[in-house]
Design an enzyme around this catalytic site. Sequence first.
Site, PDB file in Angstrom:
ATOM      1  N   ASP A 107      31.518 -19.453 -19.370  1.00 56.69           N
ATOM      2  CA  ASP A 107      30.996 -18.858 -20.592  1.00 56.69           C
ATOM      3  C   ASP A 107      31.960 -19.193 -21.719  1.00 56.69           C
ATOM      4  O   ASP A 107      33.165 -19.341 -21.485  1.00 56.69           O
ATOM      5  CB  ASP A 107      30.861 -17.336 -20.453  1.00 56.69           C
ATOM      6  CG  ASP A 107      29.855 -16.761 -21.445  1.00 56.69           C
ATOM      7  OD1 ASP A 107      28.770 -16.336 -21.009  1.00 56.69           O
ATOM      8  OD2 ASP A 107      30.155 -16.747 -22.662  1.00 56.69           O
ATOM      9  N   LYS A 188      17.096 -16.884 -16.658  1.00 56.46           N
ATOM     10  CA  LYS A 188      16.356 -16.022 -17.573  1.00 56.46           C
ATOM     11  C   LYS A 188      15.507 -16.858 -18.525  1.00 56.46           C
ATOM     12  O   LYS A 188      15.974 -17.855 -19.070  1.00 56.46           O
ATOM     13  CB  LYS A 188      17.325 -15.154 -18.384  1.00 56.46           C
ATOM     14  CG  LYS A 188      16.642 -14.282 -19.436  1.00 56.46           C
ATOM     15  CD  LYS A 188      17.527 -13.178 -19.949  1.00 56.46           C
ATOM     16  CE  LYS A 188      18.741 -13.681 -20.695  1.00 56.46           C
ATOM     17  NZ  LYS A 188      19.604 -12.563 -21.144  1.00 56.46           N
TER      18      LYS A 188
END
EC number: 2.1.1.166
Length: 242
Positions: A107, A188
């Site tokens: 990330d 997602k």
Amino acid sequence: MADKALGRGGRKSEKDLKIRVKTAKGRKVSSTKWLERQLNDPYVARARAQGMRSRAAFKIKEIDDKHKLFKKGARVVDLGAAPGGWSQVAAAAVGSTDAHPLVVGIDYLQMDPIPGVVLLQKDFTEDDAPQMLVDALGGHKADVVMSDMAWPTTGHRPTDHLRIVQLVELAAYFAIDVLAPGGAFVAKVFQGGTEHELLHHLKRHFRSTFHVKPPASRQDSAETYLVAKGFKGKDDVGDGEE
């Protein structure tokens, strides 16, 4: 008068027990509503009680409980890992330890260390990020690639959907490059109906593909999760099945 605030049996109703937040000076109404929702969210309370990084941990746990993504000894890549809830669940499920890490997370946000997880502070959309993940896997193929990545929302749902589909496509092509046969991919997406080409591509490489909305995903949210299981291998493709 006090009795009027009580439900049957002298108990307060769920509505009465709900925490309400007043709008403070300098705080937007939307921020107040978000704070009120967080304070009244049972998944937030459970995450705090169980030491999980976020309520999102329960989304991947519920998906795994139903679809059995994680197995002991499996290697997992977590794209868009911050704040680390998904990595926490994966590490516990596969038996990852600091001495023998099986989970790699990436990330652009900094994260506190997670036991059993190798964390890379890097934007996955940068050209060298996929190779950094491959190197972190130590030459091993992954068994699960999962992505909870999302751009900051613009408030315009079609635009937000297209932006997240772009991230899902990047994640999917990476998964096809690094997954071992039989592996799984979960990501997602937002409901919007423009991911047909992506679904077709995944069906060629996986034996089954489907959408899932776990109970932990708020019902008023447009998010859902795309799951692909039974990776055929990058060069062994055929018709997938719904």
